[in-house]
Design an enzyme around this catalytic site. Structure first.
Site, mmCIF file in Angstrom:
data_model
loop_
_atom_site.group_PDB
_atom_site.id
_atom_site.type_symbol
_atom_site.label_atom_id
_atom_site.label_comp_id
_atom_site.label_asym_id
_atom_site.label_seq_id
_atom_site.Cartn_x
_atom_site.Cartn_y
_atom_site.Cartn_z
ATOM 1 N N HIS A 58 46.504 18.220 46.231
ATOM 2 C CA HIS A 58 46.652 18.845 44.976
ATOM 3 C C HIS A 58 46.436 20.193 45.114
ATOM 4 C CE1 HIS A 58 46.427 14.847 42.356
ATOM 5 N NE2 HIS A 58 46.885 14.527 43.543
ATOM 6 N N GLU A 60 44.262 22.007 43.426
ATOM 7 C CA GLU A 60 42.803 22.258 43.306
ATOM 8 C C GLU A 60 42.174 21.957 44.573
ATOM 9 O OE1 GLU A 60 43.819 20.259 39.071
ATOM 10 O OE2 GLU A 60 44.751 20.436 41.416
ATOM 11 N N CYS A 99 43.268 16.174 37.428
ATOM 12 C CA CYS A 99 43.113 14.904 37.338
ATOM 13 C C CYS A 99 41.705 14.379 37.708
ATOM 14 C CB CYS A 99 44.287 14.324 38.435
ATOM 15 S SG CYS A 99 43.721 14.601 40.049
ATOM 16 N N CYS A 102 40.880 15.386 41.213
ATOM 17 C CA CYS A 102 40.375 17.036 41.276
ATOM 18 C C CYS A 102 39.083 17.416 40.507
ATOM 19 C CB CYS A 102 41.426 17.894 40.880
ATOM 20 S SG CYS A 102 42.849 17.581 41.799
#
Length: 168
Positions: A58, A60, A99, A102
């Site tokens: 992801h 992040e 999410c 993260c």
């Protein structure tokens, strides 16, 4: 526009540029940057799950990894003993609400501020579905600045998913 708002707006432009780079690999266009206390970008990332075949890739997480490595290298050059993984006084800027995975990484990295663009009503963990970043039972809490350039961030995602639906 207040000084912090101007910075957040400008930094979101950097995250949006990262998000657009994800389109090349047909990854969901989400981008992130970690800004150091001096306003310098320490790390950047874009979703690369499709490109790398990695469910944890992801934006992040990749930006946090890069920032931590950069801080570790800077500490070594300065002869210091910085571990790199504590991103105290940094700001994470991301185009979509983080999410749960993260958000957990943000808490564990001790990032004190998160700026995000669009809300994620299905999986958001900064106030939409969960609020991991401000969970008082955890050992670290995060200041959250939502909705920065929200329309622009949301439109990028809408266009991406609309394009994918027409191809299926």
């Amino acid at each position: 526009m207040a000084s912090a708002e101007k910075k957040h707006h400008a930094w979101m432009g950097l995250a949006l540029a990262e998000a657009r780079r994800a389109l090349v690999t047909e990854d969901v266009p989400i981008g992130a940057v970690v800004i150091g206390p001096d306003g310098v970008v320490l790390g950047s990332g874009r979703n690369q799950r499709e490109e790398l075949g990695d469910p944890t890739a992801h934006a992040e997480v990749l930006a946090i990894r890069e920032a931590a490595e950069r801080l570790r290298q800077l500490a070594l050059l300065d002869g210091g003993s910085g571990d790199g993984w504590r991103l105290a006084d940094c700001t994470l800027v991301v185009t979509l609400e983080p999410c749960a995975m993260c958000a957990g990484a943000i808490v564990l990295a001790r990032i004190p501020r998160v700026v995000f663009g669009a809300w994620d009503e299905k999986a958001g963990a900064a106030g939409s579905v969960f609020d991991v970043l401000r969970e008082r039972r955890l050992n670290h809490w995060v200041e959250v600045y939502p909705g920065v350039r929200e329309a622009e961030c949301a439109e990028l995602l809408r266009e991406f998913f609309a394009g994918h639906r027409t191809r299926l």
